[in-house]
Design an enzyme around this catalytic site. Structure first.
Site, mmCIF file in Angstrom:
data_model
loop_
_atom_site.group_PDB
_atom_site.id
_atom_site.type_symbol
_atom_site.label_atom_id
_atom_site.label_comp_id
_atom_site.label_asym_id
_atom_site.label_seq_id
_atom_site.Cartn_x
_atom_site.Cartn_y
_atom_site.Cartn_z
ATOM 1 N N HIS A 120 0.850 -1.195 0.000
ATOM 2 C CA HIS A 120 0.000 0.000 0.000
ATOM 3 C C HIS A 120 0.888 1.248 0.000
ATOM 4 C CE1 HIS A 120 -3.544 2.472 0.728
ATOM 5 N NE2 HIS A 120 -2.759 3.185 1.525
ATOM 6 N N ASP A 156 -7.697 -1.593 3.965
ATOM 7 C CA ASP A 156 -6.333 -1.213 4.359
ATOM 8 C C ASP A 156 -6.179 -1.136 5.880
ATOM 9 O OD1 ASP A 156 -5.919 -0.978 1.637
ATOM 10 O OD2 ASP A 156 -6.248 1.186 1.618
ATOM 11 N N SER A 670 33.489 49.189 -40.210
ATOM 12 C CA SER A 670 34.689 50.026 -40.234
ATOM 13 C C SER A 670 35.297 50.128 -38.832
ATOM 14 C CB SER A 670 34.301 51.416 -40.735
ATOM 15 O OG SER A 670 33.346 51.963 -39.855
ATOM 16 N N CYS A 728 37.144 43.287 -47.454
ATOM 17 C CA CYS A 728 37.939 43.718 -46.309
ATOM 18 C C CYS A 728 39.370 43.220 -46.370
ATOM 19 C CB CYS A 728 37.271 43.278 -45.019
ATOM 20 S SG CYS A 728 36.874 41.550 -45.023
HETATM 21 P P1 NDP Z 1 30.274 50.717 -41.193
HETATM 22 O O1 NDP Z 1 31.136 50.543 -40.013
HETATM 23 O O2 NDP Z 1 29.913 52.069 -41.620
HETATM 24 O O3 NDP Z 1 28.908 49.920 -41.004
HETATM 25 C C1 NDP Z 1 28.857 48.592 -40.635
HETATM 26 C C2 NDP Z 1 27.513 48.333 -40.013
HETATM 27 O O4 NDP Z 1 27.435 49.048 -38.793
HETATM 28 C C3 NDP Z 1 26.348 48.805 -40.851
HETATM 29 O O5 NDP Z 1 25.274 47.911 -40.679
HETATM 30 C C4 NDP Z 1 26.053 50.161 -40.233
HETATM 31 O O6 NDP Z 1 24.750 50.614 -40.466
HETATM 32 C C5 NDP Z 1 26.266 49.844 -38.783
HETATM 33 N N1 NDP Z 1 26.473 51.010 -37.925
HETATM 34 C C6 NDP Z 1 26.846 52.259 -38.256
HETATM 35 N N2 NDP Z 1 26.884 53.017 -37.149
HETATM 36 C C7 NDP Z 1 26.538 52.239 -36.112
HETATM 37 C C8 NDP Z 1 26.412 52.443 -34.716
HETATM 38 N N3 NDP Z 1 26.641 53.629 -34.142
HETATM 39 N N4 NDP Z 1 26.053 51.432 -33.940
HETATM 40 C C9 NDP Z 1 25.828 50.230 -34.487
HETATM 41 N N5 NDP Z 1 25.914 49.988 -35.791
HETATM 42 C C10 NDP Z 1 26.285 50.980 -36.607
HETATM 43 O O7 NDP Z 1 30.973 49.903 -42.338
HETATM 44 P P2 NDP Z 1 30.482 49.751 -43.815
HETATM 45 O O8 NDP Z 1 29.113 49.230 -43.878
HETATM 46 O O9 NDP Z 1 30.813 50.989 -44.517
HETATM 47 O O10 NDP Z 1 31.416 48.551 -44.281
HETATM 48 C C11 NDP Z 1 32.666 48.742 -44.726
HETATM 49 C C12 NDP Z 1 33.658 48.440 -43.644
HETATM 50 O O11 NDP Z 1 33.507 47.115 -43.166
HETATM 51 C C13 NDP Z 1 35.047 48.518 -44.173
HETATM 52 O O12 NDP Z 1 35.875 49.223 -43.305
HETATM 53 C C14 NDP Z 1 35.512 47.084 -44.236
HETATM 54 O O13 NDP Z 1 36.885 46.898 -44.110
HETATM 55 C C15 NDP Z 1 34.777 46.498 -43.105
HETATM 56 N N6 NDP Z 1 34.635 45.066 -43.280
HETATM 57 C C16 NDP Z 1 35.391 44.265 -42.497
HETATM 58 C C17 NDP Z 1 35.367 42.915 -42.678
HETATM 59 C C18 NDP Z 1 36.158 42.019 -41.791
HETATM 60 O O14 NDP Z 1 35.866 40.848 -41.775
HETATM 61 N N7 NDP Z 1 37.118 42.531 -41.063
HETATM 62 C C19 NDP Z 1 34.534 42.304 -43.708
HETATM 63 C C20 NDP Z 1 33.775 43.237 -44.474
HETATM 64 C C21 NDP Z 1 33.830 44.595 -44.244
HETATM 65 P P3 NDP Z 1 24.365 51.380 -41.829
HETATM 66 O O15 NDP Z 1 23.689 50.364 -42.628
HETATM 67 O O16 NDP Z 1 23.505 52.511 -41.467
HETATM 68 O O17 NDP Z 1 25.645 51.851 -42.459
#
Ligand code: NDP
Length: 924
Positions: A120, A156, A670, A728
């Site tokens: 049980h 039980d 960037s 890049c």
């Molecule tokens: P950005 O740095 O201008 O932008 C990258 C991303 O960040 C975009 O989506 C952008 O938005 C966004 N962003 C911008 N300001 C801000 C913020 N204050 N806070 C958060 N996000 C933000 O770069 P790009 O788009 O001009 O790309 C080119 C750069 O990326 C080059 O320098 C390149 O060398 C680098 N890159 C590096 C790689 C790597 O693997 N190391 C590969 C590919 C690129 P929005 O769309 O408005 O611009």
């Protein structure tokens, strides 16, 4: 206190009749059979239910033990003579009653020389009656117990032989006490009781009078109703007392005319404070409404404390309480055709053949005892019979017959057979390009659905080839980001947790397959949206994205920790091990140069590690990310796991970076924005971040290289002109040995003059338009500055004349000095920057190559292995190419040094970016 009669060795064998039912009784029987002095002379159990016999009957038949199945032993309180006669025929000296639901006549109990013993599940005299375990919980007892007693003519009430007890834990339910204690310890104790009888040490202790209770039978539905007019603790105890069978009954009030009976499971006391975003639900008997929230259903007791309920059974379907309102939106099919009903009968016979029991709408495949091989058999038979591509997951998704049939009919009606796939409604546009018509969503993708942006703002998406506006895409604000984060948070702690690592990998593989099926569509969108040459988009932008999902899918079930030999705390030992755990909600922000590939590099690792995420793609080209979102639904990803929010960086991107519930930020972009992102990550909530930033990658070409190969690589791989230089790891600076400098330049120029520039969708095009106007303008001023500083512009340096679209001529600069702007800064365009060096001064050129704040990639062309390896040793860059350039692969880690950022994309190392390590130490 009495002892039972001693069993003399002359009698030596104990002749035991087992009276009872269930696996418990079968186990007791098998345990007793192991004893050399016990013979099971007969088994008395209940008749078969349909074609299904009781487990005790099956066990008895297996051992050829005389088996009797009596519906009852008595008729109108009088023993049935034929039954008694059959019982007596076995000549038992002891009746063992392990789990007996029938009323056994007194003459049977007393018939054997040694009497009868009965199990049980409570400490008698507390909780006499049929539902003892449930009442143990309902009454809030601190211990659970069982008794083995000598039954008499009361319910039980007979004297006790032995009792056992255990502490009740707050997490215990009817199920858990049974499984962890009452069942295993009960079987053992029945063996001990029989041994005591054999040795003559068994006691007969009269039950105390005090503390006796006799409670109602909870098998009667009227007793299963939950009284909500009591304290939270009593509500909780009642629910767990009926969990998991049959479940506490309650009534949901939809309206005055419409009520619905449901059962509650998985209750616990709740002290986590007020619920967020709860929806009220009216329940009969409750003065205030209950609240459906992300963690379940919250009920307030009369004492003001709360009980949370995790699961609710509606009809035959068990749902998460948190899904109450969502589930209501999913309409089951009601208008079955005759043909479909005929198929239902066919399906039932498949189930019946597997489960060996008659099939009701409510039959649960797993509750009926099906195992993993049965799942495979069911799926194969369904595929074979109905010609629909079912998978194992369909059985797990719909284990109840009625639901499974519903899924089958949906699959049959869809024709495609993709029964799991949901159809998505969205606002979008039809892209007519590349001889295709492609539906492209233009809304935000949040929590598994396409929705408008809260502020109804949009982004113009421009085709860089003709500068025309392609469409308008919803533009996310901080409010939208917050919604997506909440969805990702709920999924992380909810549905995504239910998906095992291996299932996660399967979902990713399915997604990769869907991307492959749609690769021409995706490449066309990428080409039109970003200006990528179609053939390159197909091979690299989309091809490498698919590879990334497949590669990381393989990692899902191989994420392991270590065991670590730490110093033991003598005299004890210590076990220390690590667990690799997902971080939680991850934010991803990506640039425009490889839109889908950048998304995939980051997201595949993030998802493989078990996180949920939201991504803000670059505002100029978000279309492949949105098409991808659509495919994630088809692949079956739960809502909220992946969210896609086009928007601009300073607002939506910044909101992702700043959000306090985002625990990891994966950023590519960037260096300037990367610095801002890292700062915000620190200030907001110290979130982990990885930054893939800009580069100015040096490439040294020695005179002893294979010059043909070097020139070919310069043109074809992403040194300078690949993907229009929007790359890049593009070789931002070439150092060419003076002995071959002029010849190298001559061959490059020859190649450039024959390069086809034009519509990226044209298969012969090698060079398409730059991504967007601002970028084109930036390239023009970059070249102007180079000329102003004295570099020699040999080729290009300007926008292509007579061409609509953002076309920029491939460009070559020579005589570039190290301190010039164009030698220092990234152009991110198709611009080759060439400097000379003397072959006798290898050290200087290495030093010059490192004289940059970037450290993303690098390359060297030479046939001298010493020079090559010395370069690889000394160069400060995350990637080194020797006699090749751009040989990236999804399995090889990718990422920079210095101001090119930190944290890797791709390869096993990328997983670590999305995992956290927990160290566990155990002393024993
Ligand atoms: P950005 O740095 O201008 O932008 C990258 C991303 O960040 C975009 O989506 C952008 O938005 C966004 N962003 C911008 N300001 C801000 C913020 N204050 N806070 C958060 N996000 C933000 O770069 P790009 O788009 O001009 O790309 C080119 C750069 O990326 C080059 O320098 C390149 O060398 C680098 N890159 C590096 C790689 C790597 O693997 N190391 C590969 C590919 C690129 P929005 O769309 O408005 O611009």
């Amino acid at each position: 206190m009495h002892k039972c009669r001693f069993l003399s060795t002359a009698q030596n064998t104990l002749r035991v009749a087992i009276i009872g039912q269930s696996i418990f009784a079968a186990d007791v029987m098998e345990l007793l059979m192991e004893r050399s002095n016990v013979k099971i002379v007969g088994v008395f159990t209940i008749p078969d239910k349909g074609s299904r016999e009781d487990a005790l009957a099956t066990a008895a038949a297996r051992y050829d033990i005389p088996l009797f199945k009596f519906p009852t032993w008595r008729c109108r309180k009088i023993s049935i003579p034929e039954v008694i006669e059959q019982y007596e025929s076995v000549g038992a000296t002891l009746n063992v009653m392990p789990y007996c639901s029938q009323l056994i006549p007194q003459e049977v109990l007393c018939a054997p020389a040694l009497g009868s013993i009965c199990y049980h599940p409570s400490i008698l005299p507390r909780h006499r009656g049929i539902s003892a375990i449930s009442w143990t919980l309902i009454e809030g007892d601190e211990i659970a117990a069982f008794s083995i007693f000598w039954p008499d003519d009361g319910i039980d009430t007979g004297p006790l032989l032995l009792t056992r007890q255990t502490n009740l834990e707050p997490t215990d339910t009817l199920d858990t006490i049974y499984k962890r204690f009452l069942y295993p310890e009960g079987v053992k104790a029945m063996g001990v009781a029989v041994d005591m009888i054999t040795k003559g040490t068994a006691l007969k202790i009269p039950q105390p009078v005090e503390g006796a209770t006799y409670e109602a039978d909870l098998n009667n539905e009227e007793n299963q109703f939950l009284n909500l007019q009591q304290s939270a603790e009593r509500i909780w105890n009642f629910i767990r007392g009926l969990d998991s069978v049959p479940g506490a009954l309650a009534t949901v009030v939809h309206s005055e005319e419409c009520e619905e009976q449901v059962r509650f499971f998985g209750a616990h006391l709740y002290s986590a404070g007020p619920v967020k975003d709860g929806q009220p639900l009216k329940i009969k008997g409750l003065a205030k409404p209950a609240w459906v929230h992300e963690g379940g259903l919250l009920i307030e007791g009369t004492d003001g404390a709360f009980v949370n309920i995790k699961r609710i059974k509606r009809g035959s379907k068990m749902i998460n309480a948190s899904d109450w309102f969502k589930q209501a939106e999913q309409k089951p099919i009601t208008d079955f055709t005759e043909d479909e009903l005929a198929k239902k009968a066919q399906l039932a016979s498949i189930w019946q053949a597997i489960l060996k029991e008659s099939i009701e709408d409510s039959t649960d495949f797993f509750a009926a005892g099906a195992g993993s091989m049965d799942v495979v058999r069911l799926v194969e038979e369904v595929k074979d019979t109905f010609d629909v591509p079912f998978e194992n997951e369909h059985v797990f998704k719909a284990p109840v017959f009625e639901e499974f049939f519903d899924l089958l009919v949906k699959a049959l009606r869809q024709g495609s057979g993709d029964s799991g796939a949901q159809k998505l409604d969205y606002d979008g546009f039809v892209l007519q390009a590349n001889k295709r018509k492609i539906n492209v969503p233009t809304q935000l993708f949040i929590n598994g659905a396409f929705v408008d942006a809260e502020q109804k703002r949009t982004l113009d998406i421009v085709n860089p080839t003709d500068e025309e506006i392609l469409c308008q895409v919803a533009c996310a604000s901080a409010e939208d980001v917050d919604k997506a984060v909440q969805a990702a948070h709920n999924a992380f702690y909810g549905s995504w947790k239910q998906v095992s690592a291996r299932q996660r990998g399967q979902l990713m593989l399915k997604l990769a397959d869907l991307m492959e099926q749609h690769k021409e569509d995706l490449a066309t969108i990428e080409s039109v949206d970003s200006g990528a040459v179609y053939t390159l988009a197909l091979k690299t932008h989309i091809g490498m994205s698919i590879d990334a999902w497949r590669y990381f899918a393989g990692w899902c079930d191989k994420i392991q920790g270590n065991t670590i030999p730490v110093n033991p705390a003598r005299p004890n030992n210590v076990l220390t091990f690590t667990r690799k755990e997902p971080i939680g909600v991850c934010g991803l922000v990506t640039p425009w140069n490889y839109p889908l590939m950048m998304l995939s590099w980051k997201m595949a690792a993030c998802i493989a590690a078990g996180n949920t995420c939201l991504i803000k793609p670059a505002q100029t080209c978000p279309l492949t990310a949105l098409k991808f979102a659509e495919l994630t639904v088809q692949a079956g990803f739960p809502p909220g796991v992946i969210n896609v929010l086009p928007g601009n960086g300073p607002e939506a991107g910044q909101a992702v970076v700043d959000h306090p519930m985002v625990r990891k930020l994966g950023f590519t972009g960037s260096t300037a924005v990367g610095k801002q992102v890292m700062k915000s990550c620190a200030v907001s909530n110290l979130k982990k971040c990885s930054l893939e930033l800009g580069g100015k990658s040096p490439l040294i070409i020695f005179a002893d290289c294979d010059l043909d190969k070097a020139v070919k690589q310069v043109r074809e791989s992403p040194q300078c002109f690949f993907n229009k230089g929007e790359n890049c790891i593009a070789a931002g600076r070439l150092f060419v040995e003076d002995r071959i400098h002029d010849e190298f330049v001559r061959r490059v120029l020859k190649d450039l003059r024959s390069m086809t520039i034009g519509d990226p969708l044209n298969r012969s095009t090698a060079h398409g338009p730059q991504n967007h106007k601002a970028h084109l303008d930036k390239l023009i001023s970059f070249c102007k500055r180079g000329v102003e500083e004295g570099a020699t512009l040999l080729y290009g340096g300007c926008r292509m004349s007579n061409m609509k679209g953002f076309f920029f001529a491939p460009t070559v600069f020579t005589d570039v000095q190290d301190d010039m702007y164009i030698a220092q800064e990234e152009s991110f365009g198709p611009i080759m920057i060439i400097s000379k060096f003397n072959g006798s001064d290898v050290d200087s050129v290495m030093e010059r190559a490192n004289r940059t704040e970037y450290g993303l990639a690098s390359g060297v062309f030479t046939k001298d292995i010493s020079k090559a390896l010395s370069f690889a040793d000394r160069i400060e860059a995350g990637t080194v190419f020797v006699n090749v350039y751009n040989k990236t692969d999804v399995a090889a880690p990718f990422g920079g040094f210095k101001q090119s950022g930190f944290g890797k994309d791709l390869g096993q190392e990328a997983l670590n970016e999305y995992l956290k390590t927990k160290c566990v130490t155990v002393e024993y």
